[in-house]
Design a protein around this motif. Sequence first.
Motif, short mmCIF file in Angstrom:
data_model
loop_
_atom_site.label_atom_id
_atom_site.label_comp_id
_atom_site.label_asym_id
_atom_site.label_seq_id
_atom_site.Cartn_x
_atom_site.Cartn_y
_atom_site.Cartn_z
N SER A 37 0.86 -1.19 0.00
CA SER A 37 0.00 0.00 0.00
C SER A 37 0.89 1.24 0.00
CB SER A 37 -0.83 0.05 1.28
OG SER A 37 -1.97 -0.73 1.18
N ALA A 38 0.26 2.37 -0.17
CA ALA A 38 0.95 3.64 0.04
C ALA A 38 1.22 3.79 1.54
CB ALA A 38 0.07 4.78 -0.45
N LYS A 48 -2.56 9.95 5.62
CA LYS A 48 -2.27 8.89 4.67
C LYS A 48 -1.80 9.54 3.37
CE LYS A 48 -5.83 5.60 6.02
NZ LYS A 48 -6.90 4.75 5.59
N THR A 50 -2.18 8.54 0.38
CA THR A 50 -3.23 8.53 -0.65
C THR A 50 -4.20 9.70 -0.45
OG1 THR A 50 -3.05 6.13 -0.65
CG2 THR A 50 -4.93 7.06 -1.81
N GLU A 115 1.32 4.09 -3.90
CA GLU A 115 1.67 2.66 -3.99
C GLU A 115 2.92 2.49 -4.85
OE1 GLU A 115 -1.38 3.54 -3.41
OE2 GLU A 115 -2.05 2.06 -1.94
N PHE A 168 -3.50 -1.47 -5.38
CA PHE A 168 -4.49 -0.40 -5.58
C PHE A 168 -4.78 -0.02 -7.04
CE2 PHE A 168 -5.44 4.39 -4.76
CZ PHE A 168 -6.77 4.16 -4.54
N ARG A 182 -11.14 2.83 -2.53
CA ARG A 182 -10.20 2.98 -1.43
C ARG A 182 -10.01 1.65 -0.69
NH1 ARG A 182 -8.76 8.11 0.20
NH2 ARG A 182 -7.07 6.91 1.12
N GLY A 183 -8.78 1.43 -0.26
CA GLY A 183 -8.48 0.17 0.43
C GLY A 183 -8.21 -0.98 -0.53
N GLY A 184 -8.11 -0.66 -1.83
CA GLY A 184 -8.09 -1.70 -2.85
C GLY A 184 -6.81 -2.51 -2.96
N SER A 185 -5.76 -2.16 -2.25
CA SER A 185 -4.54 -2.98 -2.33
C SER A 185 -4.81 -4.41 -1.85
CB SER A 185 -3.41 -2.38 -1.49
OG SER A 185 -3.10 -1.10 -1.96
N ASP A 186 -5.77 -4.56 -0.96
CA ASP A 186 -6.19 -5.91 -0.53
C ASP A 186 -6.60 -6.76 -1.73
OD1 ASP A 186 -5.98 -5.49 2.20
OD2 ASP A 186 -8.07 -4.88 2.45
N1 ASP Z 1 -3.70 3.50 -0.56
C1 ASP Z 1 -5.03 3.19 -0.94
C2 ASP Z 1 -6.00 3.78 0.06
O1 ASP Z 1 -5.59 4.47 0.99
C3 ASP Z 1 -5.25 1.73 -1.12
C4 ASP Z 1 -4.87 0.84 0.03
O2 ASP Z 1 -4.11 1.22 0.90
O3 ASP Z 1 -5.34 -0.29 0.05
O4 ASP Z 1 -7.17 3.63 -0.08
#
Ligand code: ASP
Length: 440
Positions: A37-38, A48, A50, A115, A168, A182-186
């Motif tokens: 992730s970032a 953050k 991002t 990222e 991401f 958002r959160g898409g690195s998962d």
């Molecule tokens: N950096 C992106 C976010 O903050 C994706 C991630 O961290 O999963 O949403």
Amino acid sequence: MLKVLKFGGSSMASAAQYAKVKAIVEADESRRVVVVSAAGKRGPEDHKITDLLYLCHAHLRYGVSCDSVFGMIAQRYLQIRDELGLKTDLEGELERIRADMESGMSEAALASRGEYLSALLMADCLGFEFVDATRWLRFRMDGTVDQDWSYAALRELAAGKRIVIPGFYGALADGSIHTFSRGGSDITGALAAAALEAEVYENWTDVSGILMADPRIVENPESIPQVTYAELRELSYLGAQVLHEDTIFPVAEKNIPLNIRNTNDPEHPGTIIMERFEENEASGDERRFITGIAGKKDYAVVSISKRGLSSEIGALRRIYEIFENHGLAVEYTPNGVDTYSLVVSGSKLEKVVHSIVAQLQEKLAPDEVLVTKGLAIVAAVGRRMANRPGIAGRIFSALGREGINIRLISQGPREVNVILGVDNADYAKAVRVLYNSFVK
Ligand code: ASP
């Protein structure tokens, strides 16, 4: 043997966290593919990366200088590099991003740079090869992932190598950058694990797995050792937030175990998520039929009563249609004879309540329409509850002993959950009673 690891923002936040990641990766030969992730927050007051990138884009759009925000981003990565004594030419990378910003970079492209920079630095730190996500993660024009294309591309790029991939984002067929939500690195990590048929997808974060209950309500809840995808879906639908909700599909499809781990406590086994577990793997403790407890406050119930309603063919369809036309999802429908109750989000109902009640009156001519607000839903979720008599009884008596009035009951035929409605005011107490009675 190959393991895919994904490290979230908090694991990438500082040089000290990079050092932990390096130790984790190097502890196991098969940890060959790392998705990052970032950089996230170093503490509650921090930002953050991002978020800062989106903020930069907003500045550009309105013609406001984003120098200071961009400076914060640059400084964070430069600091990580310098503290770790790495060689990556960050100055060159940052200059290129700055130039692209001047020439009208898209929001997605700019947001993806967190990222990108994280992965460059982590590749340098681990001595792994950097593989850009645009080289394998292909989005279709409608925003869905072209799995066949992407999997084949990654298999080729990763063959026989140790690599770091930015999470991401990926690219459309024309090469332009596209991100997940958002959160898409998962999701990137899950896709990489599926593409490479990994033995396990390790998702490293800052909690030791999925907790059995909300830590804001229950003090120091235990983490769940093993949870099935179906149970997790139930828990996360009602608020247990650990993974991006689209994460599980790629790994579930290939039955790859997903292991949630804590970068700050690498010895802890965390939570393993799988399609199913061997029954004798169950913890053995008879009381442990509950896997986890989740819930949410602020639901509302619309009850429609009319003599003979239950035998009126099509009544429920007409009721549903009214809710549907107002864009309101119906969560549960506990029924009595001649009364249908529909449980919906309280805040969403508020905006359309007058119109809904008016239409119910018009289309069903009911004797009464009652709107009750302030309902909380509490769900006890557990695969071991299925086919076991007496469990619901024990749950109800535990709550009854503590004087908690249950206002609604629902259990699906798969018996993976018992859902209870209580007053908002009883919510926290109900969660604690269930935890203390069946987990502790
Ligand atoms: N950096 C992106 C976010 O903050 C994706 C991630 O961290 O999963 O949403």
